[in-house]
Design a protein around this motif. Structure first.
Motif, short mmCIF file in Angstrom:
data_model
loop_
_atom_site.label_atom_id
_atom_site.label_comp_id
_atom_site.label_asym_id
_atom_site.label_seq_id
_atom_site.Cartn_x
_atom_site.Cartn_y
_atom_site.Cartn_z
N PRO A 32 0.83 -1.21 0.00
CA PRO A 32 0.00 0.00 0.00
C PRO A 32 0.86 1.26 0.00
O PRO A 32 1.98 1.26 0.53
N GLU A 33 0.34 2.30 -0.59
CA GLU A 33 1.07 3.56 -0.69
C GLU A 33 1.39 4.13 0.69
O GLU A 33 2.52 4.52 0.97
N ARG A 34 0.39 4.19 1.57
CA ARG A 34 0.58 4.72 2.92
C ARG A 34 -0.15 3.82 3.90
O ARG A 34 -1.27 4.10 4.30
N VAL A 43 -6.43 6.40 3.75
CA VAL A 43 -6.29 7.29 2.61
C VAL A 43 -7.56 7.29 1.79
O VAL A 43 -8.30 6.31 1.77
N ASP A 101 -5.82 5.10 -2.22
CA ASP A 101 -4.51 4.47 -2.14
C ASP A 101 -4.06 4.03 -3.54
O ASP A 101 -4.88 3.61 -4.35
N THR A 102 -2.79 4.16 -3.82
CA THR A 102 -2.25 3.66 -5.09
C THR A 102 -1.17 2.62 -4.78
O THR A 102 0.02 2.93 -4.80
N PRO A 103 -1.60 1.39 -4.46
CA PRO A 103 -0.63 0.37 -4.08
C PRO A 103 0.27 0.01 -5.26
O PRO A 103 -0.19 -0.11 -6.39
N GLU A 138 -10.93 -1.14 -0.38
CA GLU A 138 -10.87 -0.55 0.96
C GLU A 138 -11.23 -1.58 2.04
O GLU A 138 -10.57 -1.66 3.07
N ARG A 159 -8.41 -4.26 2.06
CA ARG A 159 -7.16 -3.64 2.52
C ARG A 159 -7.17 -3.56 4.03
O ARG A 159 -6.19 -3.91 4.70
#
Length: 124
Positions: A46-48, A53, A56-58, A114, A117
């Motif tokens: 995951p990005e963050r 978020v 997210d842009t994993p 989401e 995740r």
């Protein structure tokens, strides 16, 4: 599963680099998905992972960049096999076109991402 980055391999050049804006040496990351092919293993990170978020842009990162810190596998992961590629991830993410739908902003894919995740992160 949690991994720790010990080197950075550029996703574009395939060469070891000193830094990248998407990942840090020494940092630990939960793994959302594992993808294997005949010559490569990738982790979707995951990005963050530390904050909720909006979008997210994993990213996909070469597994050769990491060591395993925790080998616990999330309950929602299932093994999938398609075109010689083995995937360990939530079954919903393994359907053809899921990641295209997600990155194109399709609401159903976003909601699935989401929900799952959060489940993966809770079990990391």
């Amino acid at each position: 599963m949690i991994v720790q980055c010990f080197q950075i391999i550029s996703p574009t050049s395939g060469k070891v680099v000193s830094d990248h804006p998407g990942i840090r040496v020494g940092a630990e990351y939960p793994v959302l998905e594992v993808i294997t092919t005949a010559g490569r293993v990738l982790f979707r990170i995951p990005e963050r992972p530390d904050v909720p978020v909006e979008r997210d842009t994993p990213g996909l990162w070469d597994a050769a960049m990491f060591t395993v810190v925790s080998s616990r596998v999330p309950d929602c992961w299932a093994a999938g096999l398609e075109d010689g590629q083995v995937t360990l991830a939530p079954k919903e993410w393994q359907r053809p076109g899921f990641w295209d739908d997600y990155f194109d902003g399709e609401p159903t894919a976003g909601a699935e991402y989401e929900r799952l995740r959060a489940e993966v992160l809770a079990q990391a």
